[in-house]
Design an enzyme around this catalytic site. Structure first.
Site: not given
Length: 312
Positions: A42, A99, A194, A220, A224, A226
């Protein structure tokens, strides 16, 4: 700057490298913020100087791990409780942006959840760059200044003086972004179609367009693992491209990404410094967006338009 004394800039732990450059560009000191960590993981946030009545700009990208997001939330809450005049979240990389919708049953819309968390914490404005999906701006009920990395990437591409340049999108979803680059540079556009076996795993890819004897630049918003970029580069090189390089706004580069880029047909891959990159890959080049964010902060404080910062 006439408004210099009315605002203050603070940074979370892992985006301090960028906040320091932003402050250097603005000609102001980086504010004194203390983050105390406890043995159980924490942590707490405290401002070590008065921010009462000040416009505060909190620089923090929300890349993994989640501590970066939690730091930002605590910074916002602490600023609100310390009577800051306004709280402006400067988020060069907005995480969870992939997301942005329900693409299958029983999943969360993470980008909307993060927007709600930031809003409830108490932000008055968001300054961010190259969201994965433009509609995420609508998840907020406060002003969102959405910047584009093209402001630093396009001048770099032009400085290379490449002949027979061709812009490519690694997938159909990124065609709008790639088309914007192609129009600005006055060059042709090719697409990669793709299919994915699952997240981060490309099953197959085909090129739509001609890359023979072209200097190809794949555009792009983030890289991430690649897998897509490396596969696209190899396919284009095999199809007769003279050279293949890539540029993307956000350098996630997780897992095997650096190794894949190193072994791929890519000559180089260009990112901004919205996310720090610590691995050793000679093909990776980072361009700073500090001046762009500093100029946006200045214009926000002086109530000036930011639209003429956009090249495209």
């Amino acid at each position: 700057m006439s408004e210099q004394n009315s605002f203050m800039v603070f940074s979370g732990t892992n985006t301090r490298y960028l906040a320091e450059k932003i402050c250097q560009s603005l000609g102001c000191p980086l504010g004194n913020l203390l983050i105390t960590k406890f043995s159980d993981g924490e942590f707490s946030v405290s401002y070590e100087e008065s921010i009462r009545g000040r416009d505060v700009f909190l620089v923090q990208s929300t890349f993994p791990n989640s501590d970066n997001l939690m730091e930002l939330l605590l910074m916002i809450d602490a600023a609100k409780r310390a009577s800051a005049k306004s709280i402006n979240a400067v988020i060069p990389y907005f995480g969870w942006a992939r997301q942005d919708r329900k693409d299958k049953p029983r999943v969360s819309i993470g980008a909307k959840l993060i927007a709600d968390l930031l809003s409830v914490a108490g932000i008055d404005r968001v300054i961010t760059m190259d969201l994965h999906a433009d509609q995420i701006q609508g998840f907020f009920d406060v002003p969102v200044d959405h910047l584009y990395a093209s402001g630093v990437i396009l001048p770099y591409l032009q400085s290379l003086n490449l002949e027979n340049i061709c812009i490519a999108s690694p997938d159909v979803g990124g065609s709008k972004r790639a088309n914007t680059y192609a129009k600005y540079l006055g060059c042709p556009l090719v697409l990669c179609n793709k299919t994915r076996a699952r997240a981060n795993v490309v099953e197959s890819m085909q090129i739509i367009g001609d890359v023979k004897d072209k200097n190809v630049v794949i555009v792009d918003d983030m890289v991430d693992t690649a897998g897509t970029i490396a596969k696209a580069a190899d396919i284009m090189k095999a199809a007769g491209a003279r050279s293949v390089r890539a540029c993307a706004s956000h350098c996630i580069m997780s897992g095997p990404a650096s190794e894949r880029v190193e072994k791929s047909a890519l000559e180089e891959i260009v990112f901004t410094d919205s996310i720090p990159y610590y691995n050793n890959c000679k093909k990776v080049k980072q361009l700073s967006v500090a001046d762009m964010f500093a100029e946006t902060i200045r214009r926000v404080m002086e109530n000036e338009s930011i639209s003429d910062q956009y090249l495209v």
